[in-house]
Design a protein around this motif. Sequence first.
Motif, PDB file in Angstrom:
ATOM      1  N   GLY A  66       0.795  -1.142   0.197  1.00 53.82           N
ATOM      2  CA  GLY A  66       0.009  -0.091   0.059  1.00 53.82           C
ATOM      3  C   GLY A  66       0.818   0.988  -0.068  1.00 53.82           C
ATOM      4  O   GLY A  66       0.376   2.402   0.231  1.00 53.82           O
ATOM      5  N   GLY A  67       2.015   1.186  -0.212  1.00 52.95           N
ATOM      6  CA  GLY A  67       2.853   2.555  -0.207  1.00 52.95           C
ATOM      7  C   GLY A  67       2.665   3.403  -1.367  1.00 52.95           C
ATOM      8  O   GLY A  67       2.221   2.814  -2.466  1.00 52.95           O
ATOM      9  N   ASN A  68       3.378   4.671  -1.357  1.00 50.58           N
ATOM     10  CA  ASN A  68       2.749   5.449  -2.162  1.00 50.58           C
ATOM     11  C   ASN A  68       3.961   5.103  -3.471  1.00 50.58           C
ATOM     12  O   ASN A  68       5.140   5.370  -3.015  1.00 50.58           O
ATOM     13  CB  ASN A  68       3.351   7.061  -1.838  1.00 50.58           C
ATOM     14  N   LYS A  69       3.607   5.262  -4.591  1.00 50.08           N
ATOM     15  CA  LYS A  69       4.464   5.116  -5.791  1.00 50.08           C
ATOM     16  C   LYS A  69       4.422   6.570  -6.354  1.00 50.08           C
ATOM     17  O   LYS A  69       3.649   6.757  -7.013  1.00 50.08           O
ATOM     18  CB  LYS A  69       4.325   3.897  -6.515  1.00 50.08           C
ATOM     19  N   LEU A  70       5.499   7.392  -6.197  1.00 51.69           N
ATOM     20  CA  LEU A  70       5.612   8.723  -6.703  1.00 51.69           C
ATOM     21  C   LEU A  70       6.694   8.586  -7.701  1.00 51.69           C
ATOM     22  O   LEU A  70       7.759   7.990  -7.843  1.00 51.69           O
ATOM     23  CB  LEU A  70       6.023   9.729  -5.717  1.00 51.69           C
ATOM     24  N   THR A  71       6.276   9.411  -8.728  1.00 53.31           N
ATOM     25  CA  THR A  71       7.312   9.814  -9.869  1.00 53.31           C
ATOM     26  C   THR A  71       7.670  11.353  -9.928  1.00 53.31           C
ATOM     27  O   THR A  71       6.877  12.227  -9.886  1.00 53.31           O
ATOM     28  CB  THR A  71       6.827   9.486 -11.297  1.00 53.31           C
ATOM     29  N   PHE A  72       9.070  11.550  -9.596  1.00 51.96           N
ATOM     30  CA  PHE A  72       9.560  12.893  -9.593  1.00 51.96           C
ATOM     31  C   PHE A  72      10.205  13.509 -10.853  1.00 51.96           C
ATOM     32  O   PHE A  72      10.672  12.769 -11.623  1.00 51.96           O
ATOM     33  CB  PHE A  72      10.722  13.041  -8.580  1.00 51.96           C
ATOM     34  N   GLY A  73       9.872  14.948 -10.792  1.00 52.88           N
ATOM     35  CA  GLY A  73      10.488  15.684 -12.118  1.00 52.88           C
ATOM     36  C   GLY A  73      11.902  15.756 -11.395  1.00 52.88           C
ATOM     37  O   GLY A  73      12.249  15.628 -10.374  1.00 52.88           O
ATOM     38  N   THR A  74      12.908  16.565 -12.493  1.00 54.07           N
ATOM     39  CA  THR A  74      13.936  16.845 -12.270  1.00 54.07           C
ATOM     40  C   THR A  74      14.145  18.252 -11.538  1.00 54.07           C
ATOM     41  O   THR A  74      15.210  18.419 -11.078  1.00 54.07           O
ATOM     42  CB  THR A  74      14.792  16.618 -13.397  1.00 54.07           C
ATOM     43  N   GLY A  75      13.117  19.005 -11.461  1.00 52.54           N
ATOM     44  CA  GLY A  75      12.870  20.095 -10.644  1.00 52.54           C
ATOM     45  C   GLY A  75      13.297  21.579 -11.619  1.00 52.54           C
ATOM     46  O   GLY A  75      14.039  21.456 -12.611  1.00 52.54           O
ATOM     47  N   THR A  76      12.951  22.518 -11.038  1.00 54.27           N
ATOM     48  CA  THR A  76      13.413  23.934 -11.451  1.00 54.27           C
ATOM     49  C   THR A  76      14.153  24.580 -10.646  1.00 54.27           C
ATOM     50  O   THR A  76      13.660  24.788  -9.390  1.00 54.27           O
ATOM     51  CB  THR A  76      12.134  24.686 -12.109  1.00 54.27           C
ATOM     52  N   GLN A  77      15.285  24.967 -10.749  1.00 58.54           N
ATOM     53  CA  GLN A  77      16.258  25.805 -10.064  1.00 58.54           C
ATOM     54  C   GLN A  77      16.023  27.307  -9.907  1.00 58.54           C
ATOM     55  O   GLN A  77      16.327  27.804 -11.123  1.00 58.54           O
ATOM     56  CB  GLN A  77      17.557  25.634 -10.138  1.00 58.54           C
TER      57      GLN A  77
END
Lengths: 113, 115
Positions: free
Chosen positions: B99-110
Motif C-alpha cells: 500500500g505504499g505511495n509510488k511517486l514519480t518525480f521531475g528533475t526540478g526547476t532551480q
Amino acid sequence: DAGITQSPRHKVTETGTPVTLRCHQTENHRYMYWYRQDPGHGLRLIHYSYGVKDTDKGEVSDGYSVSRSKTEDFLLTLESATSSQTSVYFCAISESGQGAMEYFGPGTRLTVT
Amino acid sequence: EDQVTQSPEALRLQEGESSSLNCSYTVSGLRGLFWYRQDPGKGPEFLFTLYSAGEEKEKERLKATLTKKESFLHITAPKPEDSATYLCAVWGRRGLTGGGNKLTFGTGTQLKVEL
C-alpha cells in the motif's frame, strides 16, 4: 522540524567495500523509503518498507539491500559499492502510504572512489 | 510508465518579478500531484497537494494550480528567500506492495531570485 535523521551525512568509500546508511525517525510512521538523487534524474526509489521486517524493491534496487528491525530505523546497505552508486541518498517517511511523502531526511552524500 | 517533465530547468528572477514554473505529466490514473521545495544540501520539503483538475492551493507568495496535463507553480512578487529548487511529483494509480505511495518525480526547476 520533523524527527527524521540520516547518518552519516557524508561518506567517501572505495569501490568494492560495503556501506550502510541509516535512517532514524521519531514520528512512528509506518512507511519508510530510500531514494537517490542524481543530476538529470528525478528522485528515484531504491527500496521501501511498509512495516517492521516488511520491505520491497523500488525501481533502482540492484546492488542495494535494506533492513527494518524496528519501526524507527531503516537501513540501506550497498553490498559492494561501485562508482555508479555515488549519489545523494534521501530517506522519506509517510504515515498512511497515501499521498505525499510527508517528510524527507537531510540526505547522505556518498562518494565511491 | 508515469512521466514528469519540469520547465524551465533554471529560472533567474529579480525580486518582485512574478513568474510561473511548469510541471507536465503523463500518469496512469492521477491520484495526486505534489510540489516540494528543496534548498541546497537539504531534503525536499512538502508544499502542496493537488488532487483534481481545477484545484488551486496557496501559501504565501506561492500558488499551485492543476489541469489534466500539467501543473503550474505561480510565484508572485518573489523574494530572495524563495530561491530554491522546486520539485513536482505525481502519484498514479499503480501502487506499491503493502500500500505504499509510488511517486514519480521531475528533475526540478532551480529558481534564483536576485535583489
